[in-house]
Design a protein around this motif. Sequence first.
Motif, mmCIF file in Angstrom:
data_model
loop_
_atom_site.group_PDB
_atom_site.id
_atom_site.type_symbol
_atom_site.label_atom_id
_atom_site.label_comp_id
_atom_site.label_asym_id
_atom_site.label_seq_id
_atom_site.Cartn_x
_atom_site.Cartn_y
_atom_site.Cartn_z
ATOM 1 N N TYR A 195 -41.608 62.988 -49.591
ATOM 2 C CA TYR A 195 -42.943 62.698 -49.075
ATOM 3 C C TYR A 195 -43.926 63.812 -49.434
ATOM 4 C CZ TYR A 195 -46.911 61.639 -46.256
ATOM 5 O OH TYR A 195 -48.185 61.385 -45.883
ATOM 6 N N THR A 196 -43.487 65.046 -49.338
ATOM 7 C CA THR A 196 -44.348 66.172 -49.733
ATOM 8 C C THR A 196 -44.729 66.025 -51.201
ATOM 9 O OG1 THR A 196 -42.980 67.526 -48.275
ATOM 10 C CG2 THR A 196 -44.573 68.675 -49.649
ATOM 11 N N LEU A 197 -43.737 65.712 -51.986
ATOM 12 C CA LEU A 197 -43.974 65.535 -53.419
ATOM 13 C C LEU A 197 -45.055 64.492 -53.657
ATOM 14 C CD1 LEU A 197 -42.786 66.499 -56.153
ATOM 15 C CD2 LEU A 197 -41.389 64.431 -56.130
ATOM 16 N N SER A 198 -44.963 63.388 -52.920
ATOM 17 C CA SER A 198 -45.947 62.322 -53.131
ATOM 18 C C SER A 198 -47.341 62.791 -52.716
ATOM 19 C CB SER A 198 -45.539 61.064 -52.368
ATOM 20 O OG SER A 198 -45.896 61.195 -51.008
ATOM 21 N N LEU A 199 -47.421 63.635 -51.689
ATOM 22 C CA LEU A 199 -48.740 64.137 -51.280
ATOM 23 C C LEU A 199 -49.336 65.053 -52.346
ATOM 24 C CD1 LEU A 199 -48.608 65.203 -47.514
ATOM 25 C CD2 LEU A 199 -49.792 63.269 -48.530
ATOM 26 N N MET A 200 -48.487 65.774 -53.016
ATOM 27 C CA MET A 200 -48.952 66.721 -54.024
ATOM 28 C C MET A 200 -49.372 66.028 -55.309
ATOM 29 S SD MET A 200 -48.300 69.753 -52.696
ATOM 30 C CE MET A 200 -47.304 70.488 -51.411
ATOM 31 N N ASN A 201 -48.679 64.936 -55.604
ATOM 32 C CA ASN A 201 -48.858 64.342 -56.929
ATOM 33 C C ASN A 201 -49.853 63.206 -56.995
ATOM 34 O OD1 ASN A 201 -47.099 66.093 -58.000
ATOM 35 N ND2 ASN A 201 -45.342 64.683 -58.033
ATOM 36 N N ALA A 202 -50.294 62.762 -55.842
ATOM 37 C CA ALA A 202 -51.029 61.505 -55.854
ATOM 38 C C ALA A 202 -52.519 61.647 -56.163
ATOM 39 C CB ALA A 202 -50.835 60.789 -54.521
#
Lengths: 366, 327
Positions: B250-257
Amino acid sequence: MTTDTGQRRPSTAPIDDVSVRVRGLTKDFPLGGLFSRRSMRAVDNVDFDIPRGTIVALVGESGSGKSTVARALARLERPTAGSIVVGGRDVLKTEKSAASRRYRGTVQMVFQDPFGSLNPAHRVEHFLERPLRIHGKARSRQEVRRRSAELMRTVGLTEDMLDSYPHELSGGQRQRVSIARALAVDPEIILADEPTSMLDVSVRIGILNLMARLRDERGISMLFITHDLASARYVADTTLVMFAGALVEGGESLELMKNPSHPYTQLLLSAVPDPARTVRYDPHQRALLRRAVLAPTACPWQGPDCSATVPVRHTIGPDHWVRCHLYAPQVSAAANPLLTDSDAQPDLDSAPDLDVAPAPTRKATR
Amino acid sequence: MSTTPILEVTNLRVEYHGDNRQVVAVNDVSFSIGEGEIFGLAGESGCGKSTVANAIMRLLKDPAEITGGQIRFRGRDLLAMRGEELRRFRWKEIAMIFQSAMNSLNPVMTIGSQMVDIFTTHEGLSVKQARSRSAELLRLVSIDPVRLDSYPHQLSGGMRQRAVIAMALALEPSLLIMDEPTTALDVVVQQEIMAQISDLQRQLGFSVLFITHDMSLMVELSHRMAVMHSGRLVEMADAELMFASPLHPYTLSLMNAFPPLTGPRVRLTGLSDSVRATDGTSGSCSFHVACPPDRANCSGNIPDLREVQPGRFVAEHPRTSIEGTAA
Ligand SMILES: Nc1ncnc2c1ncn2[C@@H]1O[C@H](COP(=O)(O)OP(=O)(O)OP(=O)(O)O)[C@@H](O)[C@H]1O
Ligand SMILES: Nc1ncnc2c1ncn2[C@@H]1O[C@H](COP(=O)(O)OP(=O)(O)OP(=O)(O)O)[C@@H](O)[C@H]1O
Ligand code: SF4
Ligand code: SF4
Ligand SMILES: [Mg+2]
Ligand SMILES: [Mg+2]
C-alpha cells in the motif's frame, strides 16, 4: 486520454463550440468593516472560454480570485463588470436577478470547502435526492434510491453512507459526496473548486479518471480549480494561471507546464514538492522571490514594469499565451538582456534558485 | 532528537456506533512521537487519520467510543483527564489545525478579534499587545495584517486556512497536530508556510503530528512517518527511508501513483477504479488483490506491525519465501 484541446484560439472560436465564454469579468469587494469605503479588486478583467467537452484547469495563487470566478459563473456572486455567455445566452442580461432552474440544471458547482457546504442537518441521501427530484431525474422512491446508490459508487463510496450525516464522514468522503451531488442533475457544465484536495492519490486518480470519462463520453465541460499541478496536467486540456486577480498565462496543459513563461508560472512550477529534488530550494529565497513577483516594480525578471502599463496577451506558441511585457515584440534587446543572453540571471540579490529556467526560453513570436 | 516520547499511543481502538453504520475507525494502533519530532501520518481517505487526531485531542463525541488502548502525554494518562485539567491542556499543550479549518472560524467575528481573544484569555495580554501579536502572526503566514478587520467569509479558502494555522501557533503549544493543513494553498505559499513552521519548530522545539495525503510534502517535512490503511498502521519508519524503499504494497502504491509533471500523459488507474470496492473501513485489508505473490496466502486481515529492521516496522505476514528479512 486525448491531449487535443483544439487549436482554436479562445477569442476566435465560433460560439457554438464554446460552452462558457467569459469576457471582462471583474469583481470588486469592499475591504474591511461594514462602513469601510475601501474596496479591493478580486477579479480583474478576466477573459476565457471553456470549449465544449473540454476540461479547463484554473491554477494559481491562494487568494488570487479563482473561487470568485467560479462563484460568478455559478451566479452566486454578482460581477462588477463583464459578461458570461453560456450556451449562447448572455446570462447576466437574460437572467438578470437570479439564475433560472434551467441554468442550475446546466451548470453545477462543487464547492471548495466540503465541511461548510453540506448542511449538517441532512443525511447524505438528501443531497442527492433533492437535485434528482427537482430536475426530474428520478421520481419514485425506489428510483431515487437506485440512482443515489449509483452516484455513490461512481465516486467510490458505499450505498450505506447514504444514511449518514455529513459529520459522520471523513473529509475526503464529504468531498466525494459534493461531487456526487453535482453529478446528480446530469449537468452540461461542472465548476469544480478543488474537488480532490483532500483525497489520497489513489482515490484522486479515480476521480480524475471519472472527470475525463464524463468529458469524453458525455461531452461535459469543466472548470477545474486546483492547486495540484500534476492533476491539472493529467486531466485538463487547457490550463490557465491566475495571479493577483488576473489571468497571466494560458495554454495547452502539457505545453504550458513544459514551457512556463510568466514569472509567476515559473515560480509556481518550481515549488511543486518533490522529495527527489536535487537542488533543495531555499524557502526564504523563494519567499523573497514571491514578494518580488507580487510587486511589479521589483519583479526579478526585469521587464518593463507591469504596474505602469498593463501587459496584453502575447502569443508564444500555437496554443500558448502569456501576459508579461517580456514577451512583447517591441522589447529591444538592450532593454532586456534576458532575451539575448539566455545564461544571464535576473539581477536580484537573492537570485532565484529555480529548477525552471527563469529566462524565457524563446522569443516572442508576433 | 530526544528519546523520551512526548506522546505515546498504545493499542488505540476507536469505534463509531452509528444508527446505520458500525465502523472500527482505528484498530489497535500504536506509535509514539519524540520531543521535537515531526511525525507524519498518511493514508487513504476514510482510513481513520482524523479519528486518531481527535482521540488525542479528546474531542471524540458520541457515537464515537475509545474501546481500547492508552494515550500518554509526557507520561500523563491523557484519557483520564477531566474538566479544568483537560481545558488547560488543550490549546496550551496540544493545539490542532482541523481538517475543517476553512470552516472552523467564527463567522460573525473578525479574524482580528478572534486572534486577540486567544491572547487576552490565555496570556492575559492587553488588547493592544494582543493586536500587535496577531498582526505579527498573520504576517508569518503571508497574510496582510489589514485582514485583521476582515470576516471569515471575506477571505479565500487558503487565507482562512492560514489564519487558523496562525491561531494554532499563537500559544506555542508543545505538540501541534496538523490535519491536512494546506489543502487550499498553492505550492509556493505552502512551501513558505511549511518552512516557517519548520523554522519555528527548530527554534521552539515543539513536536508535530502531521496528517496529509501529500506524500512528497510529508517526506520533505517529517522525520518519521507512518502509513495507515483501513484503521490500521501498515508501515512506520524514517521518512526518507520509507520514501526510498517502501516495504508495504500500500505504501508503494501511494508513492508511485502520482501523475508526472513531465513527459507524455499516461493513463493511471486509481485503486478505486478496480481493486478497492469499498471506502476502506472494512477493518480487513481491501488491498490484497494488489499484493505481490509472496504475500498471496494472507487471510486479508492486516497483521500487527513487526520490526523488520531497527526502527523499521511493517505489517506483513511471515513470508513463505524469505529474502533479507527474518520471518
Ligand atoms: N465576500 C467577500 N468579501 C470580501 N472579499 C472577498 C469576498 N470573497 C472573496 N474575497 C477576496 O477576494 C480575493 C479572492 O478570493 P477567492 O476566494 O476567489 O480566492 P481563491 O483564488 O479561490 O483562493 P484560494 O486558493 O485560497 O481558495 C481574496 O483576497 C478574498 O479575500
Ligand atoms: N461520527 C461518526 N459516525 C460514524 N462513522 C464515522 C464518524 N466519524 C467518522 N466516521 C467514519 O470513520 C472512518 C474514519 O474517518 P476519519 O475522519 O478518521 O478518516 P480520515 O482518515 O481522516 O479520512 P480523510 O483523509 O478522508 O479525512 C470513516 O470511514 C468515516 O466515515
Ligand atoms: S511585465 Fe515586467 S514586471 Fe510584470 S511580470 Fe512581466 S517582467 Fe515582471
Ligand atoms: S499481505 Fe495481506 S494484509 Fe498485507 S496488504 Fe496483502 S492482503 Fe493486505
Ligand atoms: Mg478558493
Ligand atoms: Mg480526515
